[in-house]
Enzyme design. Structure first.
Site, PDB file in Angstrom:
ATOM      1  NE  ARG A 206      -3.752  -2.196   2.521  1.00 23.81           N
ATOM      2  CZ  ARG A 206      -3.549  -3.319   3.186  1.00 23.81           C
ATOM      3  NH1 ARG A 206      -2.430  -3.512   3.852  1.00 23.81           N
ATOM      4  NH2 ARG A 206      -4.476  -4.259   3.198  1.00 23.81           N
TER       5      ARG A 206
ATOM      6  CG  ASP B 299      -6.903  -3.786   8.456  1.00 26.00           C
ATOM      7  OD1 ASP B 299      -6.119  -4.371   7.702  1.00 26.00           O
ATOM      8  OD2 ASP B 299      -7.257  -2.608   8.280  1.00 26.00           O
TER       9      ASP B 299
ATOM     10  NE  ARG C 242      -9.596  -7.960   4.774  1.00 21.40           N
ATOM     11  CZ  ARG C 242      -8.859  -7.152   4.027  1.00 21.40           C
ATOM     12  NH1 ARG C 242      -7.825  -6.509   4.556  1.00 21.40           N
ATOM     13  NH2 ARG C 242      -9.144  -6.967   2.756  1.00 21.40           N
TER      14      ARG C 242
ATOM     15  CG  HIS D 130      -5.537  -0.282   5.792  1.00 20.76           C
ATOM     16  ND1 HIS D 130      -6.030  -1.511   6.129  1.00 20.76           N
ATOM     17  CD2 HIS D 130      -5.784  -0.127   4.464  1.00 20.76           C
ATOM     18  CE1 HIS D 130      -6.563  -2.073   5.055  1.00 20.76           C
ATOM     19  NE2 HIS D 130      -6.418  -1.249   4.031  1.00 20.76           N
TER      20      HIS D 130
END
Length: 314
Positions: free
Chosen positions: A91, A151, A154, A178
């Site tokens: 990212r 996250d 999840r 993140h």
């Protein structure tokens, strides 16, 4: 909210943006939804397609493709535009590409008199939320990144799956960047008020190494999904809708978003994923949970990584 009518402006109708628009329509979150994209044909096609589903929607929603002028009366501008993460790319590799794109977007939104709340989803989300705050000049509480909302979802899903409990009854947070330096707050994770670390002692089949593997699967989920289908979009779209709902309905909900720190968690001048109370004014307050020593070290490492990247960009 103009005349009591809520409007959300979505910038970027790629995989994430169009999934967000679809989820918004299905959950009846705002009365108006305007789609804005450099590729006008794509946003026009999405608006047509979504409108054709209105007969099946829970309530009427006015949906159209528009331009930056439509941001003037928006309560929320959601930014999903930018370059996508490619297989093998982190990212953070995206940062310079997307910081330039964001400058253009935020300038145009603000030039048209926007005075609402920005929600940022594009990666690297913590850095780009900071960029949006800097470029817009809005108060810090009115610029929010999706942070570790996905996250955390999840994490709750995988813990629920492991202990055979509904994910909605699992209370656990992923905080930090993140990305690769995020961390699980094991010391505060619980199911039905019972700490997960205590639950582990109840049955022989529960093993500590399983928890370590579970977290790795949370952290690396995006890489696994990108490898299989090229991009992740449904989960983050649902997270963004949850955030939109918390704002428009003034919920005072606690969500793990990318928020600006001014001394909380011994950190300053950074946007990073932490639990925060979200309502009609944006971020009402950052919730400072007590971390153990290991978690504090991991969080500060995450802050340092983001700070070093932020300093390269700004």
């Amino acid at each position: 909210m103009r005349n009591g009518i809520s409007r959300v402006a979505l910038i970027g109708t790629g995989f994430v943006g169009s999934s967000y628009a679809f989820a918004m329509l299905n959950q009846n979150i705002s009365e108006e939804l305007v789609l804005i994209d450099l590729n006008k044909g794509k946003s026009e096609g999405d608006a047509m397609d979504l409108n054709h589903g209105l007969a099946f929607a829970p309530a009427p929603t006015k949906i159209w493709y528009g331009d930056y002028q439509d941001c003037r009366d928006a309560d929320i501008v959601v930014i999903c535009a930018g370059a996508n993460q490619k297989p093998g790319e982190t990212r953070l590799d995206l940062v310079e590409k997307n910081a330039k794109i964001f400058k253009g977007i935020v300038d145009k939104v603000m030039e048209n008199g926007f005075d609402g709340i920005f929600l940022v989803a594009t990666n690297p989300v913590d850095i780009l939320t900071y960029a949006t705050w800097k470029y817009s000049g809005l108060p810090k509480e009115r610029v929010i990144g999706s942070g570790t909302i996905l996250d955390t979802a999840r994490f709750r899903f995988l813990l629920g799956d492991y202990f055979q409990i509904d994910a909605r009854n699992v209370h656990a947070y992923i905080i930090g960047e993140h990305g690769d330096t995020e961390l699980p707050v094991w010391s505060k994770a619980d199911i039905g008020g019972k700490p997960i670390l205590e639950l582990m002692k109840e049955k022989e089949e529960y093993k500590e190494e399983d928890l370590e593997e579970l977290f790795v699967n949370v952290r690396d989920a995006a890489y696994q999904i990108i490898e299989r289908k090229g991009a992740t979009y449904y989960g983050i779209a649902m997270g963004l809708v949850r955030l939109t709902k918390a704002i428009l309905r003034n919920e005072n909900s606690i969500l793990t978003v990318s928020a600006y720190l001014e001394g909380e968690y011994d950190s300053k001048d950074i946007y990073i994923g932490v639990p925060a109370i979200v309502n009609r004014n944006g971020i009402r307050q950052v919730v400072e949970i007590e971390l153990n020593e290991k978690e504090k070290e991991q969080f500060h490492h995450s802050v340092q990584v983001l700070t070093s990247i932020k300093e390269k960009v700004f």
